[in-house]
Design a protein around this motif. Structure first.
Motif, PDB file in Angstrom:
ATOM      1  N   LEU A  16      -0.732   2.759  10.997  1.00 16.91           N
ATOM      2  CA  LEU A  16       0.319   1.892  10.419  1.00 16.91           C
ATOM      3  C   LEU A  16       1.647   1.982  11.375  1.00 16.91           C
ATOM      4  CD1 LEU A  16      -0.403   2.955   6.635  1.00 16.91           C
ATOM      5  CD2 LEU A  16      -0.894   0.853   7.774  1.00 16.91           C
ATOM      6  N   SER A  17       1.679   3.199  12.245  1.00 17.96           N
ATOM      7  CA  SER A  17       2.754   3.429  13.097  1.00 17.96           C
ATOM      8  C   SER A  17       2.243   3.807  14.403  1.00 17.96           C
ATOM      9  CB  SER A  17       3.801   4.546  12.558  1.00 17.96           C
ATOM     10  OG  SER A  17       2.881   5.561  12.141  1.00 17.96           O
ATOM     11  N   ASN A  18       2.928   3.840  15.411  1.00 16.20           N
ATOM     12  CA  ASN A  18       2.252   4.373  16.775  1.00 16.20           C
ATOM     13  C   ASN A  18       2.767   5.751  16.791  1.00 16.20           C
ATOM     14  OD1 ASN A  18       1.616   4.975  19.340  1.00 16.20           O
ATOM     15  ND2 ASN A  18       2.125   3.355  20.388  1.00 16.20           N
ATOM     16  N   ALA A  19       2.209   6.674  16.253  1.00 18.48           N
ATOM     17  CA  ALA A  19       2.583   8.029  16.061  1.00 18.48           C
ATOM     18  C   ALA A  19       1.980   8.878  17.299  1.00 18.48           C
ATOM     19  CB  ALA A  19       2.304   8.772  14.756  1.00 18.48           C
ATOM     20  N   GLY A  20       1.367   8.309  18.330  1.00 16.57           N
ATOM     21  CA  GLY A  20       0.828   9.174  19.265  1.00 16.57           C
ATOM     22  C   GLY A  20      -0.542   9.629  19.233  1.00 16.57           C
ATOM     23  N   GLY A  21      -1.301   8.925  18.006  1.00 18.73           N
ATOM     24  CA  GLY A  21      -2.660   9.383  17.786  1.00 18.73           C
ATOM     25  C   GLY A  21      -3.471   9.035  18.707  1.00 18.73           C
TER      26      GLY A  21
ATOM     27  N   ALA B 225     -11.281   7.680  18.309  1.00 25.21           N
ATOM     28  CA  ALA B 225     -10.016   7.488  17.806  1.00 25.21           C
ATOM     29  C   ALA B 225     -10.155   6.294  16.987  1.00 25.21           C
ATOM     30  CB  ALA B 225      -8.786   7.230  19.050  1.00 25.21           C
ATOM     31  N   ASP B 226      -9.942   6.189  15.781  1.00 27.94           N
ATOM     32  CA  ASP B 226     -10.097   5.089  14.650  1.00 27.94           C
ATOM     33  C   ASP B 226      -8.947   4.465  14.371  1.00 27.94           C
ATOM     34  OD1 ASP B 226     -12.102   7.105  15.047  1.00 27.94           O
ATOM     35  OD2 ASP B 226     -13.289   6.233  13.394  1.00 27.94           O
ATOM     36  N   HIS B 227      -8.976   3.052  13.827  1.00 28.63           N
ATOM     37  CA  HIS B 227      -7.828   2.253  13.635  1.00 28.63           C
ATOM     38  C   HIS B 227      -7.271   1.660  14.613  1.00 28.63           C
ATOM     39  CE1 HIS B 227      -7.678   2.262   9.295  1.00 28.63           C
ATOM     40  NE2 HIS B 227      -7.861   3.682   9.140  1.00 28.63           N
ATOM     41  N   LEU B 228      -6.209   2.406  15.612  1.00 28.33           N
ATOM     42  CA  LEU B 228      -5.472   1.926  16.841  1.00 28.33           C
ATOM     43  C   LEU B 228      -4.890   0.645  16.676  1.00 28.33           C
ATOM     44  CD1 LEU B 228      -8.636   2.941  19.268  1.00 28.33           C
ATOM     45  CD2 LEU B 228      -6.632   4.328  18.312  1.00 28.33           C
TER      46      LEU B 228
ATOM     47  N   TYR C 243       0.826  -1.066   0.017  1.00 27.51           N
ATOM     48  CA  TYR C 243       0.051  -0.032  -0.025  1.00 27.51           C
ATOM     49  C   TYR C 243       0.666   1.198   0.018  1.00 27.51           C
ATOM     50  CZ  TYR C 243      -3.892   2.975   1.881  1.00 27.51           C
ATOM     51  OH  TYR C 243      -4.754   3.992   2.030  1.00 27.51           O
ATOM     52  N   ARG C 244       1.860   1.213   0.751  1.00 19.01           N
ATOM     53  CA  ARG C 244       2.905   2.437   0.871  1.00 19.01           C
ATOM     54  C   ARG C 244       3.779   2.505  -0.326  1.00 19.01           C
ATOM     55  NH1 ARG C 244       4.418   5.268   6.010  1.00 19.01           N
ATOM     56  NH2 ARG C 244       3.914   3.528   7.573  1.00 19.01           N
TER      57      ARG C 244
END
Ligand code: NIG
Ligand code: FE
Length: 409
Positions: A245-250, A262-265, A93-94
Motif C-alpha cells: 500500500l506504500s513504498n516503505a522500502g520493503g 518479495a510479495d505484492h510490490l 480496507y484501511r
C-alpha cells in the motif's frame, strides 16, 4: 518396472519444460509410483504402454502441471462478507482496519476456533483450490498472533498437508499485525516473536519460511529486520509482504536479506526492482488483492520481466483483501491488467512458483523424475485456460498420480 499410469490423447501437453512452455502436440505421458517417467508424443509413448497400465484418455484436451500457489492465507476461521458489503458501500480496507475490523477481526475468530474447527475450514479452502487446478500451495500463519494460536495454526497446516491431497508449504507470519493486547508497544510483541515463537517453531519444524507485513502503520523496515535476523538464525527461508500500500522500502529490505521472495510490490519503483535483480529475489505478484480492493495500481510486471526476474503469480487467498482461491482468475488479471502473456502467466504460476518455494525439482513442470501432479482442462489450447474467465475449465486433477475425481459442478 513397467509404468502404471499413462496419459494419452493430449491435444497440448503443456510440460512447461523449455521454451514456449515446452508444448507437445498430441502428447502423452508415463508415470510410475506417482512420478513422471516420460513425456513425448503419443506415437513415441504408445509402444511402452503395457496391458495392466492405467490409461487416461485426455480426450484431445489440454494437460498441464497443477498450479503452484506460492502465497496464500488458506487457514483462518469465519469470513468477512459483512466487511465486503461495507467496502461495496464505499468504506476502505484501511478504514475498516482502523475501526478494529480487517486482519484483527479474523484474528479474533481464529483465536476462538478449536484446532478441529480450523482444520475443517482449511479443508474447505483446500478443496476450492483443488477444483481450480492448484496442487501445491504455500500457507501462512498470522491470524493467531500469540504463541499458542500461531502454533495452533501451524499445526493445522501440518495436519492438512499430512492428510493431503493438496501439497502445502508452511510459512510463519507472526509479524502480520500487532495484536490488540500489544497495541502501542510493538517492540514487546517483537520480543515475543523473536524469543518465544521462532525458537518453538524452528524446534518443532513447523515452518519452512518466515514472512512479515512490512507496511506503513504495521511493521517498519527496522522492526521487520529484527524478525528476519532472528528467523535467519533459526534456519528459516524468508518471504516478505513488501510495498503493497506504500513504498516503505520493503523490496530493498528483501534484497538486503537475499529473501526467497518479495510479495505484492504494487508500489515498488525502479530502484526496488534493481535491488531484487541484484540479490536474486523472486517477485510474487498478487493482482487479486489489487482487484478485490478496487485499487488501480498493479505491480509493474513488464518492468520486472524485462529486468530478467522470474516473476511468480499467486492468489494471496485470504478473507479480506483477496477472497479468491482461483489461479485461473489471477492469470486472467495478470494478462489483462499487467499485460503479461498467457504463456508468461502459466510459467509464473507453475515452474517459477515452484522454484520460489524450493520445490523446483519436484513440482511445477511435467518432466521425468517430478511428481505426477497434473490437470486436464476442458479446452484445446493453453490460452483458453486463461481467457475463459470464470469458466470452470478444470476437468480432472491428479496429485502424485492419484485421480482426485473433481465432482462436476
Ligand atoms: O496479503 N497484506 C497483508 N495481509 C493480507 C491481507 C490479510 C487480510 O486482510 O486478512 C494480504 O493482502
Ligand atoms: Fe498476503
Amino acid at each position: 518396472m513397467p509404468s502404471d499410469l499413462a496419459v494419452i490423447n493430449c491435444r497440448q501437453l503443456v510440460t512447461v519444460a523449455g521454451p514456449c512452455l515446452g508444448i507437445i502436440h498430441d502428447g502423452a505421458m508415463l508415470a510410475r509410483d506417482g512420478r513422471i517417467e516420460r513425456v513425448d508424443t503419443r506415437a513415441e509413448i504408445e509402444p511402452f504402454i503395457l496391458p495392466d497400465c492405467d490409461v487416461v484418455d485426455a480426450g484431445g484436451r489440454v494437460v498441464m502441471p497443477g498450479f503452484v500457489d506460492a502465497h496464500t492465507h488458506l487457514v483462518f476461521a469465519g469470513n468477512r462478507a459483512a466487511e465486503f458489503e461495507q467496502r461495496c458501500a464505499g468504506a476502505t480496507y484501511r478504514e475498516i482496519a482502523v475501526a478494529g475490523g480487517g486482519i484483527r477481526a479474523t484474528v479474533r475468530a481464529t483465536r476462538a476456533a478449536t484446532e478441529d474447527e480450523l482444520f475443517k475450514a482449511g479443508r474447505q479452502h483446500a478443496e476450492w483450490m483443488l477444483r481450480s487446478g492448484t496442487t501445491t500451495a504455500e500457507v501462512k500463519s498470522g491470524y493467531g498472533l500469540s504463541l499458542d494460536d500461531e502454533l495452533k495454526m501451524l499445526r493445522v497446516i501440518r495436519r492438512l498437508n499430512d492428510s493431503g491431497p493438496l501439497r502445502l508449504v508452511p510459512t510463519f507470519l507472526g509479524a502480520h499485525e500487532v495484536p490488540d493486547e500489544y497495541r502501542g508497544r510493538p517492540s514487546d510483541y517483537l520480543d515475543l516473536i523473536v524469543n518465544e515463537m521462532l525458537p518453538r517453531i524452528a524446534a518443532e519444524h513447523l515452518a519452512e519460511y518466515c514472512d512479515a507485513f512490512c507496511e506503513e502503520g504495521v511493521f517498519t523496515v527496522e522492526e521487520t529486520r529484527r524478525v528476519f535476523e532472528a528467523a535467519r538464525k533459526r534456519g528459516l527461508g524468508l518471504r516478505l509482504h513488501a510495498d503493497q500500500l506504500s513504498n516503505a522500502g520493503g523490496a530493498r529490505l528483501a534484497a538486503e536479506f537475499h529473501a526467497a521472495t518479495a510479495d505484492h510490490l504494487e508500489q515498488t519503483d525502479a530502484a526496488g526492482i534493481a535491488a531484487l535483480v541484484a540479490a536474486g529475489v523472486q517477485p510474487v505478484l498478487l493482482p487479486g488483492s489489487v482487484f478485490a480492493l478496487g485499487l488501480h495500481r498493479y505491480p509493474d510486471a513488464r518492468a520486472m520481466i524485462d529486468a530478467g526476474l522470474a516473476v511468480v503469480l499467486a492468489t494471496d487467498f485470504n478473507p479480506g483483501s483477496s477472497p479468491t482461491p482461483s489461479m485461473p482468475l489471477i492469470l486472467f488479471l495478470a494478462c489483462t491488467q499487467m499485460k503479461m502473456t498467457p504463456a508468461e502467466a502459466i510459467a509464473a504460476a507453475t515452474i517459477n512458483a515452484a522454484h520460489s518455494l524450493g520445490r523446483g525439482s519436484s513440482v511445477g513442470s511435467l518432466e521425468p523424475g517430478k511428481l505426477a501432479d497434473f490437470v486436464i482442462h476442458d479446452c484445446a489450447d493453453y490460452r483458453e485456460v486463461v481467457y475463459w474467465v470464470g469458466a470452470p475449465t478444470v476437468a480432472d486433477v491428479w496429485i502424485g498420480g492419484r485421480n482426485l475425481r473433481i465432482p462436476k459442478s
